[in-house]
Design a protein around this motif. Structure first.
Motif, PDB file in Angstrom:
ATOM      1  N   THR A 292       0.846  -1.191   0.000  1.00 15.91           N
ATOM      2  CA  THR A 292       0.000   0.000   0.000  1.00 15.91           C
ATOM      3  C   THR A 292       0.879   1.237   0.000  1.00 15.91           C
ATOM      4  O   THR A 292       2.077   1.181   0.331  1.00 15.91           O
ATOM      5  CB  THR A 292      -0.905   0.030   1.247  1.00 15.91           C
ATOM      6  N   ALA A 293       0.281   2.373  -0.333  1.00 15.06           N
ATOM      7  CA  ALA A 293       1.022   3.628  -0.325  1.00 15.06           C
ATOM      8  C   ALA A 293       1.553   3.934   1.072  1.00 15.06           C
ATOM      9  O   ALA A 293       2.665   4.446   1.231  1.00 15.06           O
ATOM     10  CB  ALA A 293       0.135   4.765  -0.824  1.00 15.06           C
ATOM     11  N   ASP A 294       0.778   3.596   2.096  1.00 15.62           N
ATOM     12  CA  ASP A 294       1.221   3.830   3.465  1.00 15.62           C
ATOM     13  C   ASP A 294       2.430   2.966   3.806  1.00 15.62           C
ATOM     14  O   ASP A 294       3.364   3.419   4.465  1.00 15.62           O
ATOM     15  CB  ASP A 294       0.085   3.575   4.446  1.00 15.62           C
ATOM     16  N   MET A 295       2.446   1.730   3.349  1.00 11.00           N
ATOM     17  CA  MET A 295       3.593   0.851   3.590  1.00 11.00           C
ATOM     18  C   MET A 295       4.851   1.408   2.928  1.00 11.00           C
ATOM     19  O   MET A 295       5.930   1.400   3.523  1.00 11.00           O
ATOM     20  CB  MET A 295       3.309  -0.556   3.067  1.00 11.00           C
ATOM     21  N   VAL A 296       4.720   1.889   1.721  1.00  8.51           N
ATOM     22  CA  VAL A 296       5.869   2.455   1.005  1.00  8.51           C
ATOM     23  C   VAL A 296       6.370   3.699   1.734  1.00  8.51           C
ATOM     24  O   VAL A 296       7.576   3.862   1.944  1.00  8.51           O
ATOM     25  CB  VAL A 296       5.499   2.782  -0.459  1.00  8.51           C
ATOM     26  N   ALA A 297       5.452   4.569   2.151  1.00  7.26           N
ATOM     27  CA  ALA A 297       5.844   5.781   2.876  1.00  7.26           C
ATOM     28  C   ALA A 297       6.560   5.420   4.173  1.00  7.26           C
ATOM     29  O   ALA A 297       7.601   6.000   4.499  1.00  7.26           O
ATOM     30  CB  ALA A 297       4.617   6.646   3.172  1.00  7.26           C
ATOM     31  N   ARG A 298       6.035   4.476   4.916  1.00  8.74           N
ATOM     32  CA  ARG A 298       6.665   4.067   6.177  1.00  8.74           C
ATOM     33  C   ARG A 298       8.059   3.500   5.941  1.00  8.74           C
ATOM     34  O   ARG A 298       8.987   3.774   6.691  1.00  8.74           O
ATOM     35  CB  ARG A 298       5.798   3.041   6.892  1.00  8.74           C
ATOM     36  N   GLY A 299       8.217   2.706   4.906  1.00  5.13           N
ATOM     37  CA  GLY A 299       9.531   2.154   4.589  1.00  5.13           C
ATOM     38  C   GLY A 299      10.541   3.235   4.261  1.00  5.13           C
ATOM     39  O   GLY A 299      11.694   3.179   4.702  1.00  5.13           O
ATOM     40  N   ARG A 300      10.127   4.223   3.496  1.00  8.38           N
ATOM     41  CA  ARG A 300      11.029   5.321   3.143  1.00  8.38           C
ATOM     42  C   ARG A 300      11.422   6.114   4.383  1.00  8.38           C
ATOM     43  O   ARG A 300      12.584   6.477   4.539  1.00  8.38           O
ATOM     44  CB  ARG A 300      10.363   6.234   2.111  1.00  8.38           C
ATOM     45  N   ILE A 301      10.462   6.379   5.254  1.00  9.31           N
ATOM     46  CA  ILE A 301      10.745   7.133   6.477  1.00  9.31           C
ATOM     47  C   ILE A 301      11.673   6.330   7.388  1.00  9.31           C
ATOM     48  O   ILE A 301      12.645   6.869   7.935  1.00  9.31           O
ATOM     49  CB  ILE A 301       9.442   7.511   7.202  1.00  9.31           C
ATOM     50  N   LEU A 302      11.407   5.045   7.537  1.00 15.52           N
ATOM     51  CA  LEU A 302      12.265   4.212   8.382  1.00 15.52           C
ATOM     52  C   LEU A 302      13.690   4.142   7.854  1.00 15.52           C
ATOM     53  O   LEU A 302      14.647   4.216   8.628  1.00 15.52           O
ATOM     54  CB  LEU A 302      11.673   2.811   8.511  1.00 15.52           C
ATOM     55  N   SER A 303      13.854   4.005   6.555  1.00 13.05           N
ATOM     56  CA  SER A 303      15.216   3.965   6.009  1.00 13.05           C
ATOM     57  C   SER A 303      15.925   5.286   6.277  1.00 13.05           C
ATOM     58  O   SER A 303      17.119   5.308   6.594  1.00 13.05           O
ATOM     59  CB  SER A 303      15.209   3.631   4.517  1.00 13.05           C
ATOM     60  N   LEU A 304      15.198   6.372   6.208  1.00 11.58           N
ATOM     61  CA  LEU A 304      15.769   7.688   6.492  1.00 11.58           C
ATOM     62  C   LEU A 304      16.179   7.803   7.965  1.00 11.58           C
ATOM     63  O   LEU A 304      17.277   8.279   8.286  1.00 11.58           O
ATOM     64  CB  LEU A 304      14.750   8.771   6.125  1.00 11.58           C
ATOM     65  N   VAL A 305      15.335   7.352   8.875  1.00 10.47           N
ATOM     66  CA  VAL A 305      15.654   7.426  10.305  1.00 10.47           C
ATOM     67  C   VAL A 305      16.861   6.553  10.627  1.00 10.47           C
ATOM     68  O   VAL A 305      17.760   6.972  11.361  1.00 10.47           O
ATOM     69  CB  VAL A 305      14.438   7.043  11.172  1.00 10.47           C
ATOM     70  N   TYR A 306      16.921   5.357  10.057  1.00  8.70           N
ATOM     71  CA  TYR A 306      18.085   4.507  10.291  1.00  8.70           C
ATOM     72  C   TYR A 306      19.352   5.146   9.725  1.00  8.70           C
ATOM     73  O   TYR A 306      20.429   5.023  10.314  1.00  8.70           O
ATOM     74  CB  TYR A 306      17.868   3.104   9.730  1.00  8.70           C
ATOM     75  N   TYR A 307      19.246   5.815   8.604  1.00  5.96           N
ATOM     76  CA  TYR A 307      20.410   6.528   8.066  1.00  5.96           C
ATOM     77  C   TYR A 307      20.855   7.623   9.036  1.00  5.96           C
ATOM     78  O   TYR A 307      22.048   7.746   9.339  1.00  5.96           O
ATOM     79  CB  TYR A 307      20.103   7.125   6.682  1.00  5.96           C
ATOM     80  N   LEU A 308      19.915   8.418   9.531  1.00  2.79           N
ATOM     81  CA  LEU A 308      20.273   9.474  10.486  1.00  2.79           C
ATOM     82  C   LEU A 308      20.933   8.877  11.729  1.00  2.79           C
ATOM     83  O   LEU A 308      21.891   9.438  12.256  1.00  2.79           O
ATOM     84  CB  LEU A 308      19.035  10.294  10.874  1.00  2.79           C
ATOM     85  N   GLN A 309      20.442   7.740  12.175  1.00  3.67           N
ATOM     86  CA  GLN A 309      21.049   7.083  13.325  1.00  3.67           C
ATOM     87  C   GLN A 309      22.495   6.683  13.015  1.00  3.67           C
ATOM     88  O   GLN A 309      23.375   6.791  13.859  1.00  3.67           O
ATOM     89  CB  GLN A 309      20.220   5.861  13.705  1.00  3.67           C
ATOM     90  N   SER A 310      22.753   6.287  11.776  1.00  2.00           N
ATOM     91  CA  SER A 310      24.091   5.818  11.399  1.00  2.00           C
ATOM     92  C   SER A 310      25.108   6.939  11.275  1.00  2.00           C
ATOM     93  O   SER A 310      26.313   6.672  11.310  1.00  2.00           O
ATOM     94  CB  SER A 310      24.030   5.028  10.086  1.00  2.00           C
ATOM     95  N   ILE A 311      24.690   8.193  11.152  1.00  2.00           N
ATOM     96  CA  ILE A 311      25.635   9.293  10.967  1.00  2.00           C
ATOM     97  C   ILE A 311      25.878  10.115  12.234  1.00  2.00           C
ATOM     98  O   ILE A 311      26.511  11.161  12.190  1.00  2.00           O
ATOM     99  CB  ILE A 311      25.209  10.234   9.808  1.00  2.00           C
ATOM    100  N   GLN A 312      25.397   9.629  13.368  1.00  2.00           N
ATOM    101  CA  GLN A 312      25.587  10.354  14.619  1.00  2.00           C
ATOM    102  C   GLN A 312      27.046  10.396  15.021  1.00  2.00           C
ATOM    103  O   GLN A 312      27.779   9.441  14.822  1.00  2.00           O
ATOM    104  CB  GLN A 312      24.736   9.739  15.738  1.00  2.00           C
ATOM    105  N   LYS A 313      27.451  11.526  15.611  1.00  2.00           N
ATOM    106  CA  LYS A 313      28.830  11.673  16.102  1.00  2.00           C
ATOM    107  C   LYS A 313      28.944  11.079  17.477  1.00  2.00           C
ATOM    108  O   LYS A 313      28.036  11.067  18.250  1.00  2.00           O
ATOM    109  CB  LYS A 313      29.207  13.151  16.167  1.00  2.00           C
TER     110      LYS A 313
END
Length: 133
Positions: free
Chosen positions: A112-133
């Motif tokens: 569903t469109a909601d599933m795709v949106a959630r996946g994109r947001i989650l990948s973004l949050v995990y990326y932000l977590q990976s770049i923390q100092k």
């Protein structure tokens, strides 16, 4: 009953297990470059080309863990980026990416469109977590 955030975490965790780790990180980085770098900068230091046009200070995204006692505030970042729950921590300048991602979602596998949106947001949050100092 599971919360919205617990459900989203579980969905991305399952995706990460099934996908190569490098692929998951690359997806999050690409989402960041498209959705966030305009304001927060490619370096995530708050120095994007549009930062000076905003009526608020655009923060660095590299010290989110440091500002939270050394723990990445996963749920808070998820809610802020998604924006569909009414959290407007950044004022009106922060886009509601949940709606934007949902409205542009496409799937060839039946998600569903909601599933795709959630996946994109989650990948973004995990990326932000990976770049923390």
């Amino acid at each position: 009953m599971r919360t919205y955030f617990e459900t989203m975490k579980t969905a991305l965790t399952a995706l990460a297990v099934l996908s190569a780790p490098a692929l998951a990180e690359t997806a999050g980085e690409q989402e960041y470059l498209v959705a966030c770098a305009g304001c927060h900068g490619e370096s995530a230091m708050g120095d994007g080309p549009f930062a000076g046009l905003l009526n608020i200070s655009t923060p660095s995204l590299l010290e989110l863990s440091q500002a939270n006692g050394g723990s990445f505030p996963f749920d808070a970042i998820l809610a802020t980026i998604d924006g569909r729950d009414g959290v407007r921590a950044h004022g009106s300048a922060m886009p509601i990416w949940g709606e934007r991602f949902k409205s542009s979602a496409t799937s060839e596998r039946g998600e569903t469109a909601d599933m795709v949106a959630r996946g994109r947001i989650l990948s973004l949050v995990y990326y932000l977590q990976s770049i923390q100092k």
